[in-house]
Design a protein around this motif. Structure first.
Motif, PDB file in Angstrom:
ATOM      1  N   PHE A 100       0.830  -1.040   0.116  1.00  0.00           N
ATOM      2  CA  PHE A 100      -0.016  -0.049  -0.042  1.00  0.00           C
ATOM      3  C   PHE A 100       1.009   1.072  -0.174  1.00  0.00           C
ATOM      4  O   PHE A 100       1.976   1.104   0.699  1.00  0.00           O
ATOM      5  CB  PHE A 100      -0.683   0.124   1.490  1.00  0.00           C
ATOM      6  N   GLU A 101       0.468   2.225  -0.793  1.00  0.00           N
ATOM      7  CA  GLU A 101       1.186   3.671  -0.790  1.00  0.00           C
ATOM      8  C   GLU A 101       0.854   4.203   0.569  1.00  0.00           C
ATOM      9  O   GLU A 101      -0.159   3.988   0.846  1.00  0.00           O
ATOM     10  CB  GLU A 101       0.804   4.448  -1.900  1.00  0.00           C
ATOM     11  N   GLN A 102       1.814   4.898   1.211  1.00  0.00           N
ATOM     12  CA  GLN A 102       1.922   5.640   2.514  1.00  0.00           C
ATOM     13  C   GLN A 102       2.003   7.386   2.151  1.00  0.00           C
ATOM     14  O   GLN A 102       2.692   7.696   1.204  1.00  0.00           O
ATOM     15  CB  GLN A 102       2.958   5.170   3.355  1.00  0.00           C
ATOM     16  N   ASP A 103       1.456   7.863   3.155  1.00  0.00           N
ATOM     17  CA  ASP A 103       1.652   9.214   3.166  1.00  0.00           C
ATOM     18  C   ASP A 103       2.982   9.597   3.568  1.00  0.00           C
ATOM     19  O   ASP A 103       3.752   8.910   3.972  1.00  0.00           O
ATOM     20  CB  ASP A 103       0.545   9.956   3.937  1.00  0.00           C
ATOM     21  N   GLU A 104       3.350  11.119   3.212  1.00  0.00           N
ATOM     22  CA  GLU A 104       4.804  11.517   3.656  1.00  0.00           C
ATOM     23  C   GLU A 104       5.094  11.541   4.905  1.00  0.00           C
ATOM     24  O   GLU A 104       6.299  11.170   5.398  1.00  0.00           O
ATOM     25  CB  GLU A 104       4.996  13.165   3.074  1.00  0.00           C
ATOM     26  N   GLU A 105       4.037  11.496   5.879  1.00  0.00           N
ATOM     27  CA  GLU A 105       4.247  11.513   7.203  1.00  0.00           C
ATOM     28  C   GLU A 105       4.766  10.201   7.725  1.00  0.00           C
ATOM     29  O   GLU A 105       5.638   9.974   8.604  1.00  0.00           O
ATOM     30  CB  GLU A 105       3.176  11.852   8.046  1.00  0.00           C
ATOM     31  N   THR A 106       4.189   9.145   7.110  1.00  0.00           N
ATOM     32  CA  THR A 106       4.689   7.931   7.508  1.00  0.00           C
ATOM     33  C   THR A 106       6.109   7.405   6.758  1.00  0.00           C
ATOM     34  O   THR A 106       6.779   6.735   7.553  1.00  0.00           O
ATOM     35  CB  THR A 106       3.430   6.690   6.917  1.00  0.00           C
ATOM     36  N   ALA A 107       6.266   7.936   5.776  1.00  0.00           N
ATOM     37  CA  ALA A 107       7.466   7.695   5.068  1.00  0.00           C
ATOM     38  C   ALA A 107       8.478   8.262   5.714  1.00  0.00           C
ATOM     39  O   ALA A 107       9.525   7.640   5.998  1.00  0.00           O
ATOM     40  CB  ALA A 107       7.362   8.488   3.666  1.00  0.00           C
ATOM     41  N   GLU A 108       8.360   9.525   6.168  1.00  0.00           N
ATOM     42  CA  GLU A 108       9.385  10.206   7.132  1.00  0.00           C
ATOM     43  C   GLU A 108       9.701   9.367   8.270  1.00  0.00           C
ATOM     44  O   GLU A 108      10.738   9.406   8.712  1.00  0.00           O
ATOM     45  CB  GLU A 108       8.801  11.572   7.495  1.00  0.00           C
ATOM     46  N   GLN A 109       8.526   8.848   8.866  1.00  0.00           N
ATOM     47  CA  GLN A 109       8.905   8.116  10.258  1.00  0.00           C
ATOM     48  C   GLN A 109       9.639   6.956   9.894  1.00  0.00           C
ATOM     49  O   GLN A 109      10.352   6.483  10.551  1.00  0.00           O
ATOM     50  CB  GLN A 109       7.380   7.873  10.898  1.00  0.00           C
ATOM     51  N   LEU A 110       9.298   6.230   8.814  1.00  0.00           N
ATOM     52  CA  LEU A 110      10.213   4.841   8.500  1.00  0.00           C
ATOM     53  C   LEU A 110      11.591   5.477   8.291  1.00  0.00           C
ATOM     54  O   LEU A 110      12.604   4.522   8.525  1.00  0.00           O
ATOM     55  CB  LEU A 110       9.432   4.517   7.151  1.00  0.00           C
ATOM     56  N   ARG A 111      11.976   6.573   7.622  1.00  0.00           N
ATOM     57  CA  ARG A 111      13.293   6.919   7.402  1.00  0.00           C
ATOM     58  C   ARG A 111      13.871   7.045   8.615  1.00  0.00           C
ATOM     59  O   ARG A 111      15.033   6.539   8.774  1.00  0.00           O
ATOM     60  CB  ARG A 111      13.359   8.375   6.403  1.00  0.00           C
ATOM     61  N   GLU A 112      13.348   7.630   9.827  1.00  0.00           N
ATOM     62  CA  GLU A 112      13.913   8.135  10.762  1.00  0.00           C
ATOM     63  C   GLU A 112      14.369   6.769  11.705  1.00  0.00           C
ATOM     64  O   GLU A 112      15.263   6.528  12.131  1.00  0.00           O
ATOM     65  CB  GLU A 112      13.201   8.975  11.768  1.00  0.00           C
ATOM     66  N   LEU A 113      13.180   5.835  11.669  1.00  0.00           N
ATOM     67  CA  LEU A 113      13.370   4.478  12.536  1.00  0.00           C
ATOM     68  C   LEU A 113      14.488   3.638  11.635  1.00  0.00           C
ATOM     69  O   LEU A 113      15.282   3.212  12.546  1.00  0.00           O
ATOM     70  CB  LEU A 113      12.235   3.834  12.387  1.00  0.00           C
ATOM     71  N   CYS A 114      14.702   3.684  10.463  1.00  0.00           N
ATOM     72  CA  CYS A 114      15.710   2.908   9.631  1.00  0.00           C
ATOM     73  C   CYS A 114      16.911   3.487   9.880  1.00  0.00           C
ATOM     74  O   CYS A 114      18.011   2.582  10.156  1.00  0.00           O
ATOM     75  CB  CYS A 114      15.190   2.752   8.342  1.00  0.00           C
ATOM     76  N   ALA A 115      17.207   4.808   9.859  1.00  0.00           N
ATOM     77  CA  ALA A 115      18.408   5.289  10.035  1.00  0.00           C
ATOM     78  C   ALA A 115      19.019   5.066  11.486  1.00  0.00           C
ATOM     79  O   ALA A 115      20.028   4.575  11.694  1.00  0.00           O
ATOM     80  CB  ALA A 115      18.418   6.821   9.859  1.00  0.00           C
ATOM     81  N   ALA A 116      18.114   5.195  12.404  1.00  0.00           N
ATOM     82  CA  ALA A 116      18.399   4.969  13.849  1.00  0.00           C
ATOM     83  C   ALA A 116      18.555   3.615  14.272  1.00  0.00           C
ATOM     84  O   ALA A 116      19.603   3.097  14.808  1.00  0.00           O
ATOM     85  CB  ALA A 116      17.258   5.460  14.765  1.00  0.00           C
ATOM     86  N   TYR A 117      17.829   2.651  13.433  1.00  0.00           N
ATOM     87  CA  TYR A 117      18.331   1.122  13.489  1.00  0.00           C
ATOM     88  C   TYR A 117      19.484   0.959  12.938  1.00  0.00           C
ATOM     89  O   TYR A 117      20.364  -0.063  13.475  1.00  0.00           O
ATOM     90  CB  TYR A 117      17.104   0.248  12.788  1.00  0.00           C
ATOM     91  N   ALA A 118      20.019   1.380  11.693  1.00  0.00           N
ATOM     92  CA  ALA A 118      20.962   1.098  11.241  1.00  0.00           C
ATOM     93  C   ALA A 118      22.467   1.591  11.881  1.00  0.00           C
ATOM     94  O   ALA A 118      23.240   0.809  11.958  1.00  0.00           O
ATOM     95  CB  ALA A 118      21.224   1.793   9.742  1.00  0.00           C
ATOM     96  N   ALA A 119      22.247   2.581  12.401  1.00  0.00           N
ATOM     97  CA  ALA A 119      23.279   3.392  13.398  1.00  0.00           C
ATOM     98  C   ALA A 119      23.560   2.401  14.731  1.00  0.00           C
ATOM     99  O   ALA A 119      24.806   2.356  14.974  1.00  0.00           O
ATOM    100  CB  ALA A 119      22.833   4.623  13.753  1.00  0.00           C
ATOM    101  N   GLU A 120      22.470   2.064  15.068  1.00  0.00           N
ATOM    102  CA  GLU A 120      22.631   1.017  16.454  1.00  0.00           C
ATOM    103  C   GLU A 120      23.196  -0.226  15.899  1.00  0.00           C
ATOM    104  O   GLU A 120      24.124  -0.835  16.449  1.00  0.00           O
ATOM    105  CB  GLU A 120      21.197   0.844  16.866  1.00  0.00           C
ATOM    106  N   ALA A 121      22.901  -0.711  14.562  1.00  0.00           N
ATOM    107  CA  ALA A 121      23.534  -2.068  14.191  1.00  0.00           C
ATOM    108  C   ALA A 121      25.032  -1.763  13.902  1.00  0.00           C
ATOM    109  O   ALA A 121      25.936  -2.751  14.220  1.00  0.00           O
ATOM    110  CB  ALA A 121      22.812  -2.366  12.948  1.00  0.00           C
ATOM    111  N   LEU A 122      25.334  -0.730  13.388  1.00  0.00           N
ATOM    112  CA  LEU A 122      26.795  -0.412  13.114  1.00  0.00           C
ATOM    113  C   LEU A 122      27.688   0.043  14.360  1.00  0.00           C
ATOM    114  O   LEU A 122      28.880   0.211  14.331  1.00  0.00           O
ATOM    115  CB  LEU A 122      26.902   0.691  12.122  1.00  0.00           C
ATOM    116  N   GLY A 123      27.038   0.145  15.472  1.00  0.00           N
ATOM    117  CA  GLY A 123      27.552   0.343  16.841  1.00  0.00           C
ATOM    118  C   GLY A 123      27.824   1.822  17.031  1.00  0.00           C
ATOM    119  O   GLY A 123      29.260   1.998  17.691  1.00  0.00           O
TER     120      GLY A 123
END
Length: 351
Positions: A100-123
């Protein structure tokens, strides 16, 4: 005769361009993809929204403007109507997954969560500063130079009502997410510890494909990509009249697509050997890169009176370009942050 040959040559060129950049599929193939997508969408709707009406289905055609042809992909997109509302959706016909296509607010939340998750994974640790230019998306082949990837989430997840954070942090239960961002890491983090093995681990354990993740740590930089990881250390090197801010050490790890092996190369540089600035009799300073170009910037030596003077160079169209001194945390730099030594051509003091 010459005109005829020229016309034939032009016709041959146009035919070649048409073959290289035109449609690489027939109407029959396009119709087949559309019909396959319609059938799969109707079957999915029958299972999930029995009362829904399929409004449209179109094949997604990929095209990188100027460098690639128009090509069919496995993705189709369209809309369906249910309960009086329309829902934009995508279908990966290769996997059968509906999104399903998402609105920009949801897309922005996804970007923030993924960046934080990747930064955590990279230590990277606490204090990691992620810049605002973050990209995070599920790749279903619907991206080109002219089209950004669609903001989508699996329909089954959206219908489940789960939280977006749970979705991101459940890598075994979702498709891989492609991530792209730049991060200023804490001083305690060792940027040189980043290796190609990290990209494989992050993908297998966290379900994140690092398209381009850059870690900045003071004078060190590392860039992680799906098939390559580079590390660079910057330092000052002194020349007779100037200081040069330059990469003194680089390490590149690249995956060989044929053998599957990781190839590692290193480069060490120094001023005088890899970069010189000599003052000619006409007063112009002439930068040279005898062993190949690399990004370098020119700074005044500590205590130098050079920042009190104006310098210039003559551009390719014979225009005189004045250079301004910029005061930075590293000292006085000649030109802006995007002015590299190679851009200056021969330069001289303004008289």
């Amino acid at each position: 005769m010459k005109k005829t040959n020229a016309l034939l040559a032009l016709l041959a060129l146009l035919l070649c361009l048409a073959g290289c950049f035109g449609r690489q599929y027939s109407e029959k193939e396009e119709t087949a993809v559309r019909q396959k997508g319609e059938q799969m969408m109707r079957e999915w709707l029958a299972r999930t929204y029995p009362e829904a009406e399929l409004v449209s289905v179109e094949p997604y055609v990929s095209h990188n403007l100027g460098v690639a042809p128009y090509e069919l992909t496995d993705a189709v997109y369209g809309t369906f109507r249910s309960g009086g509302e329309e829902q934009s959706c995508w279908l990966d016909t290769a996997s059968g997954v509906v999104y399903f296509e998402q609105d920009e607010e949801t897309a922005e939340q996804l970007r923030e969560l993924c960046a934080a998750y990747a930064a955590e994974a990279l230590g990277f640790g606490d204090g990691c500063e992620i810049n605002g230019n973050v990209s995070a998306y599920i790749d279903i082949g619907a991206e080109s130079a002219s089209d950004a990837p669609p903001n989508i989430l699996p329909a089954d997840f959206v219908r489940s009502g789960g939280t977006l954070e749970d979705f991101v942090r459940s890598p075994k239960e979702r498709p891989a997410i492609t991530v792209d961002f730049t991060c200023r890491v804490p001083d305690a983090f060792d940027v040189s510890s980043i290796t190609f093995a990290q990209t494989r681990r992050i993908f297998s354990e966290y379900g994140l494909l690092l398209d381009r993740v850059t870690a900045e740590g003071g004078d060190e930089y590392a860039e992680l990509r799906a098939g390559r990881v580079t590390y660079q250390r910057m330092e000052f090197r002194d020349l007779p009249d100037f200081r040069v801010w330059m990469p003194v050490y680089e390490r590149a790890e690249k995956l060989d697509g044929k053998t599957g092996e990781v190839e590692t190369t290193t480069v060490e540089r120094d001023a005088g050997r890899d970069i010189t600035i000599e003052r000619a009799e006409d007063g112009f300073y002439k930068p040279e890169f005898p062993n190949g170009w690399f990004p370098a910037q020119l700074y005044a030596c500590e205590g130098s009176e050079m920042p009190q003077h104006t310098y210039y160079y003559v551009s390719d169209n014979d225009k005189i370009v004045e250079l301004e001194w910029q005061e930075t945390e590293r000292g006085w730099r000649l030109g802006s942050e995007r002015t590299y030594l190679s851009d200056l051509h021969p330069f001289a003091e303004m008289k």
